[in-house]
Write a protein that holds these residues in place. Structure first.
Motif, PDB file in Angstrom:
ATOM      1  N   TRP A 284      25.521  53.915 -22.767  1.00 17.98           N
ATOM      2  CA  TRP A 284      24.493  53.273 -23.698  1.00 17.98           C
ATOM      3  C   TRP A 284      25.095  52.671 -25.131  1.00 17.98           C
ATOM      4  O   TRP A 284      25.768  53.713 -25.594  1.00 17.98           O
ATOM      5  CB  TRP A 284      23.245  54.194 -24.151  1.00 17.98           C
ATOM      6  CG  TRP A 284      22.387  54.205 -22.639  1.00 17.98           C
ATOM      7  CD1 TRP A 284      21.250  53.893 -22.200  1.00 17.98           C
ATOM      8  CD2 TRP A 284      22.749  55.426 -21.867  1.00 17.98           C
ATOM      9  NE1 TRP A 284      21.000  54.100 -21.087  1.00 17.98           N
ATOM     10  CE2 TRP A 284      21.662  55.613 -20.568  1.00 17.98           C
ATOM     11  CE3 TRP A 284      23.405  56.622 -21.946  1.00 17.98           C
ATOM     12  CZ2 TRP A 284      21.582  56.193 -19.789  1.00 17.98           C
ATOM     13  CZ3 TRP A 284      23.363  57.289 -20.718  1.00 17.98           C
ATOM     14  CH2 TRP A 284      22.326  57.236 -19.655  1.00 17.98           C
ATOM     15  N   GLU A 285      24.821  51.453 -25.551  1.00 19.80           N
ATOM     16  CA  GLU A 285      25.033  51.469 -27.068  1.00 19.80           C
ATOM     17  C   GLU A 285      24.081  52.110 -27.829  1.00 19.80           C
ATOM     18  O   GLU A 285      22.897  52.351 -27.622  1.00 19.80           O
ATOM     19  CB  GLU A 285      24.919  49.803 -27.285  1.00 19.80           C
ATOM     20  CG  GLU A 285      25.231  49.649 -28.798  1.00 19.80           C
ATOM     21  CD  GLU A 285      25.374  48.136 -29.264  1.00 19.80           C
ATOM     22  OE1 GLU A 285      25.618  47.694 -30.332  1.00 19.80           O
ATOM     23  OE2 GLU A 285      24.703  47.385 -28.342  1.00 19.80           O
TER      24      GLU A 285
ATOM     25  N   ALA B 261      31.826  55.478 -25.863  1.00 22.34           N
ATOM     26  CA  ALA B 261      31.697  54.644 -24.570  1.00 22.34           C
ATOM     27  C   ALA B 261      32.971  54.966 -23.619  1.00 22.34           C
ATOM     28  O   ALA B 261      34.028  54.593 -24.113  1.00 22.34           O
ATOM     29  CB  ALA B 261      31.804  53.219 -25.300  1.00 22.34           C
TER      30      ALA B 261
ATOM     31  N   ASP C 217      34.706  53.825 -21.212  1.00 27.06           N
ATOM     32  CA  ASP C 217      34.464  52.810 -20.569  1.00 27.06           C
ATOM     33  C   ASP C 217      36.228  52.341 -20.086  1.00 27.06           C
ATOM     34  O   ASP C 217      36.447  51.180 -19.928  1.00 27.06           O
ATOM     35  CB  ASP C 217      34.333  51.457 -21.658  1.00 27.06           C
ATOM     36  CG  ASP C 217      35.217  51.584 -22.830  1.00 27.06           C
ATOM     37  OD1 ASP C 217      36.179  52.361 -22.988  1.00 27.06           O
ATOM     38  OD2 ASP C 217      34.949  50.529 -23.800  1.00 27.06           O
TER      39      ASP C 217
ATOM     40  N   TYR D 192      32.156  44.817 -18.040  1.00 27.68           N
ATOM     41  CA  TYR D 192      31.059  45.473 -18.642  1.00 27.68           C
ATOM     42  C   TYR D 192      31.243  45.505 -20.148  1.00 27.68           C
ATOM     43  O   TYR D 192      32.509  45.855 -20.703  1.00 27.68           O
ATOM     44  CB  TYR D 192      30.749  46.827 -18.068  1.00 27.68           C
ATOM     45  CG  TYR D 192      30.241  46.761 -16.580  1.00 27.68           C
ATOM     46  CD1 TYR D 192      28.862  46.775 -16.330  1.00 27.68           C
ATOM     47  CD2 TYR D 192      31.141  46.917 -15.674  1.00 27.68           C
ATOM     48  CE1 TYR D 192      28.265  46.568 -14.972  1.00 27.68           C
ATOM     49  CE2 TYR D 192      30.850  46.942 -14.324  1.00 27.68           C
ATOM     50  CZ  TYR D 192      29.314  46.768 -14.136  1.00 27.68           C
ATOM     51  OH  TYR D 192      28.737  46.547 -12.776  1.00 27.68           O
ATOM     52  N   PRO D 193      30.402  45.220 -20.690  1.00 21.82           N
ATOM     53  CA  PRO D 193      30.458  45.351 -22.305  1.00 21.82           C
ATOM     54  C   PRO D 193      30.701  46.800 -22.978  1.00 21.82           C
ATOM     55  O   PRO D 193      30.453  47.546 -22.125  1.00 21.82           O
ATOM     56  CB  PRO D 193      29.115  44.770 -22.877  1.00 21.82           C
ATOM     57  CG  PRO D 193      28.108  45.181 -21.780  1.00 21.82           C
ATOM     58  CD  PRO D 193      29.038  44.925 -20.517  1.00 21.82           C
ATOM     59  N   SER D 194      31.230  47.091 -24.062  1.00 22.33           N
ATOM     60  CA  SER D 194      31.257  48.045 -24.669  1.00 22.33           C
ATOM     61  C   SER D 194      30.789  48.210 -26.181  1.00 22.33           C
ATOM     62  O   SER D 194      30.262  46.893 -26.465  1.00 22.33           O
ATOM     63  CB  SER D 194      32.978  48.887 -24.852  1.00 22.33           C
ATOM     64  OG  SER D 194      32.919  49.820 -25.071  1.00 22.33           O
ATOM     65  N   ALA D 195      30.864  49.225 -26.955  1.00 27.68           N
ATOM     66  CA  ALA D 195      30.230  49.130 -28.225  1.00 27.68           C
ATOM     67  C   ALA D 195      31.219  50.242 -29.201  1.00 27.68           C
ATOM     68  O   ALA D 195      31.597  51.315 -28.538  1.00 27.68           O
ATOM     69  CB  ALA D 195      28.714  49.378 -28.153  1.00 27.68           C
TER      70      ALA D 195
ATOM     71  N   ALA E 105      28.326  54.450 -29.230  1.00 32.12           N
ATOM     72  CA  ALA E 105      27.823  54.646 -27.842  1.00 32.12           C
ATOM     73  C   ALA E 105      27.962  55.922 -27.570  1.00 32.12           C
ATOM     74  O   ALA E 105      28.729  56.850 -28.064  1.00 32.12           O
ATOM     75  CB  ALA E 105      28.499  53.585 -26.894  1.00 32.12           C
TER      76      ALA E 105
ATOM     77  N   ARG F 159      20.878  49.795 -25.987  1.00 31.48           N
ATOM     78  CA  ARG F 159      20.685  49.201 -24.698  1.00 31.48           C
ATOM     79  C   ARG F 159      21.539  49.798 -23.871  1.00 31.48           C
ATOM     80  O   ARG F 159      22.548  50.501 -24.414  1.00 31.48           O
ATOM     81  CB  ARG F 159      21.163  47.585 -24.858  1.00 31.48           C
ATOM     82  CG  ARG F 159      22.599  47.390 -25.436  1.00 31.48           C
ATOM     83  CD  ARG F 159      23.156  46.057 -25.608  1.00 31.48           C
ATOM     84  NE  ARG F 159      24.282  45.579 -26.016  1.00 31.48           N
ATOM     85  CZ  ARG F 159      25.108  44.904 -25.773  1.00 31.48           C
ATOM     86  NH1 ARG F 159      24.951  44.190 -24.838  1.00 31.48           N
ATOM     87  NH2 ARG F 159      26.407  44.636 -26.387  1.00 31.48           N
TER      88      ARG F 159
ATOM     89  N   LEU G 272      24.621  49.379 -21.447  1.00 34.94           N
ATOM     90  CA  LEU G 272      25.709  48.743 -21.531  1.00 34.94           C
ATOM     91  C   LEU G 272      26.200  48.731 -20.014  1.00 34.94           C
ATOM     92  O   LEU G 272      26.779  47.777 -19.157  1.00 34.94           O
ATOM     93  CB  LEU G 272      26.899  49.366 -22.398  1.00 34.94           C
ATOM     94  CG  LEU G 272      26.693  49.311 -23.837  1.00 34.94           C
ATOM     95  CD1 LEU G 272      27.795  50.107 -24.481  1.00 34.94           C
ATOM     96  CD2 LEU G 272      26.415  47.717 -24.395  1.00 34.94           C
TER      97      LEU G 272
ATOM     98  N   GLY H   4      23.883  48.426 -16.655  1.00 35.99           N
ATOM     99  CA  GLY H   4      22.984  47.599 -17.243  1.00 35.99           C
ATOM    100  C   GLY H   4      21.507  47.381 -16.533  1.00 35.99           C
ATOM    101  O   GLY H   4      21.501  48.064 -15.449  1.00 35.99           O
TER     102      GLY H   4
END
Length: 523
Positions: free
Chosen positions: A299-300, A338, A340, A348-351, A354, A421, A423, A426
Motif C-alpha cells: 500500500w502507498e 514498498a 517491490d 506494478y507501481p511503487s511509492a 509505503a 491506495r 499498489l 491493486g
C-alpha cells in the motif's frame, strides 16, 4: 597445526596440507557454533573453513539496518532458480557468503521453533529432536546470543498491530509463550542495532580460542573419503586439510548437498550423469527441498512512514486459515517500505512512502530438489523449488487466503488512515483466481531453504543423516545446518540452525543433554 587461533584471509597453506582433529566446513549460522563449541569444550585442534570474508569490524555486515544492501553483493551467493511451472521464476535466493553466513546477512528475526513442529520431527524419525530434546540447546543459544524485543516505537507498525487486534487476533509475546494465533512485536538477535550473528556471538574476537583456526575466503571443493568410506578431510582452494577425527558439513540447504554429491555421495544415476564417480549411493541427497513461499500486498502510505525501525520488519501476525489445522498455518511479516523486489518487475507501481504485508505458507507442501550442474565445484547448483506444485493445491490456497486476510487487516480502523491506495495487486484484482495468479507470479521467498539432507531414522532409505547427524553409509561425516530439517518449521529458522549447531557439538563429543549443567563460557 601452525599459527593457532589465527584468521587467514589470503595466506596460502604453504605446504599444501593442514591437519586438525575436527574440520568444520562452512562458517555460517550453524558452522560457527559447531566450531566454537568444539574448541571451547575440548583441547582438540579445530579448523573452520568459510568461503566468504570475515565480518569482524565490517560495519556493512554488523549494522543490522544495512541488511537489504547486502543482497546481490560480494557477500551473497545470489543463486538463481530453475523456471517454475506455477511460481515466480525470477526469484533470486540470497545466501550469506561471509563468516556467520545468513545470520550475518538477514533481518535477524529470532524464533524458537514451535513445539508442534519439533514433535513432527520426532515422529518422522528424528529421535531426540522433539521439544524436550532440543530445549536445552535453544536455551544455550538464548544464553549466548543477545535477543531483544523490538520496542513499539514505529507508529505505522503499531497501527498494524492494533489493526490485527481489531480483526480478532490477540497480542502474543514471541518466544515467551508457545506460538499460537496472534500478533506481536518481533524479537531479534541484535544489540542496539548491531546484529548478534553466530559469528559475533560465538567467534568474536577472532583468535580468542588458541585451538581454533578460522580460514576465510577458502572454498571447499569436496570432502575426501578413504578406501573404507570414511571422511578424512577436504580439498579446498588453498590445499588439502586432513581431519584426524570428524568432518562436519555446515554449508546450508544448497551447498551441503552439492558438496556431498561432488564428493561422490548422492543419487548414483545423477552422479554418473554429472561425471562424478559414485562412492555412496544415497538417493535422498538433494531431495525434499523446502521453503517458505511468500506473497506480498503493498500500500502507498497517506503520510510519511516514520524512519524509526531496527530492520524494517518489526511485527508479525500468525493466523489459521485451515479450520482442520491444530496450529497457525499462515505467517505475516509487516514492513515499513514498498517490498517491490518482484512486483516492480511485473509493472506494478511503487511509492516512496509505503508499507507491506507478506503472507507466507508456514508449512508448504511443495517440494523441490538440488542437483549438480556439472562436476566443476565452481558451477552453481541446479535449484528447483517446484513452488505451488503440491497435488492438492494447498500452498496456492493458503497464499490466496493470505492476500485476502492482509486486505482485511488494512481495512481495520487503526490502519485504514495510513492507506492512500493499494499498489499491488491493486483494486482490480478481486476474485480468487486473480488473487492466486498475482500471488504466484509475484511470489518471493523468505530465504528459508531447508530439507535437502533430511534427518530420519537410521533405517529410513530416504534420509541422508540419522538423528546423530551422521551421513548414512559414510564414517566420520556429519551434516549440521537447515538441510537436515525433516520438515519445515513454521517460523524463521535462524535460531533453530544455531540450536542444531549446539546439539551437533554435543553429539560429536558424546555429551548427554539430559545431564547438562550450566557451563562457564570462554569469552
Amino acid at each position: 597445526m601452525r599459527n593457532k587461533g589465527s584468521l587467514r584471509t589470503e595466506e596460502p597453506i604453504l605446504d599444501g596440507k593442514l591437519s586438525c582433529d575436527y574440520l568444520v566446513l562452512g562458517g555460517g549460522t550453524a558452522g560457527a557454533v559447531v566450531a566454537a563449541r568444539l574448541a571451547e569444550e575440548t583441547e582438540a585442534e579445530v579448523v573452520l573453513v568459510e568461503a566468504g570474508p570475515s565480518d569482524e569490524g565490517d560495519w556493512r555486515v554488523l549494522e543490522l539496518w544495512n541488511w537489504p544492501n547486502l543482497l546481490g553483493t560480494d557477500f551473497d551467493y545470489d543463486y538463481t532458480i530453475e523456471p517454475q511451472e506455477r511460481g515466480n521464476s525470477l526469484i533470486r535466493h540470497s545466501r550469506g557468503k561471509v563468516l556467520g553466513g545468513c545470520s550475518s546477512h538477514n533481518s535477524a528475526i529470532a524464533f524458537r521453533a514451535p513445539d508442534y513442529d519439533l514433535e513432527v520431527w520426532e515422529r518422522s524419525g528424528a529421535a531426540g529432536w522433539g521439544p524436550e530434546g532440543t530445549r536445552p540447546y535453544y536455551d544455550r543459544v538464548f544464553d549466548r546470543v543477545h535477543v531483544e524485543t523490538i520496542p513499539p516505537d514505529n507508529t505505522c507498525t503499531a497501527a498494524f498491530v492494533e489493526a490485527a487486534v481489531q480483526a480478532g487476533y490477540p497480542l502474543i509475546r514471541f518466544n515467551e509463550e508457545e506460538l499460537r494465533e496472534g500478533v506481536g512485536w518481533l524479537q531479534i538477535n541484535a544489540r542496539a542495532g548491531i546484529r548478534q550473528s553466530s559469528s559475533v556471538a560465538y567467534l568474536h574476537p577472532l583468535g580468542r580460542l588458541p585451538n581454533l583456526t578460522v580460514l576465510t575466503e577458502t572454498r571447499v571443493l569436496r570432502v575426501l573419503l578413504d578406501g573404507g568410506g570414511e571422511a578424512v578431510g577436504a580439498e579446498t582452494s588453498r590445499g588439502t586439510i586432513r581431519a584426524r577425527g570428524e568432518v562436519i558439513l555446515c554449508c546450508g540447504a544448497f551447498d551441503s548437498p552439492k558438496l556431498l554429491m561432488l564428493s561422490g555421495i548422492g543419487p548414483e544415476e545423477h552422479l554418473r550423469e554429472a561425471g562424478v564417480p559414485c562412492r555412496v549411493d544415497l538417493p535422498g541427497v538433494g531431495e525434499h527441498l523446502l521453503d517458505h513461499p511468500e506473497g506480498v500486498v503493498i500500500w502507498e502510505a497517506s503520510r510519511p512512514i516514520p524512519p524509526i525501525s531496527r530492520q524494517g520488519w518489526e511485527a508479525a501476525l500468525f493466523a489459521r486459515v485451515d479450520p482442520a489445522s491444530e496450529v497457525p498455518d499462515l505467517m505475516f511479516h509487516f514492513g515499513t517500505s514498498a517490498f517491490d523486489i518482484n512486483t516492480s518487475q511485473l509493472g506494478y507501481p511503487s511509492a516512496e512512502h509505503a508499507f507491506s504485508l507478506t503472507p507466507n505458507v508456514m508449512r508448504a507442501r511443495s517440494e523441490g530438489f538440488v542437483r549438480l550442474r556439472s562436476s566443476d565445484p565452481a558451477a552453481p547448483p541446479v535449484i528447483d523449488f517446484r513452488y505451488f506444485t503440491d497435488p492438492d493445491g494447498y500452498d496456492d490456497w493458503i497464499m490466496t487466503e493470505g492476500v485476502k486476510l492482509a486486505r482485511r487487516i488494512a481495512e481495520q480502523p487503526a490502519l485504514r488512515p495510513w492507506v492512500r491506495r493499494e499498489l499491488a495487486p491493486g483494486p482490480n484484482v478481486r476474485d480468487d483466481g486473480q488473487v492466486s495468479e498475482y500471488a504466484r507470479r509475484s511470489a518471493n521467498t523468505v530465504y528459508h531453504p531447508a530439507g535437502t539432507c533430511r534427518m530420519g531414522a537410521p533405517d529410513d532409505p530416504a534420509a541422508v543423516v540419522d538423528p546423530q547427524l551422521r551421513v548414512r553409509g559414510v564414517g566420520r561425516l556429519r551434516v549440521a545446518d537447515a538441510s537436515v530439517f525433516p520438515t519445515m518449521i513454521g517460523t524463521n529458522p535462524c535460531i533453530t540452525c544455531m540450536m542444531i549447531g549446539e546439539k551437533c557439538a554435543d553429539l560429536v563429543l558424546g555429551a548427554d543433554a539430559g545431564t547438562l549443567q550450566p557451563r562457564e563460557l570462554a569469552r
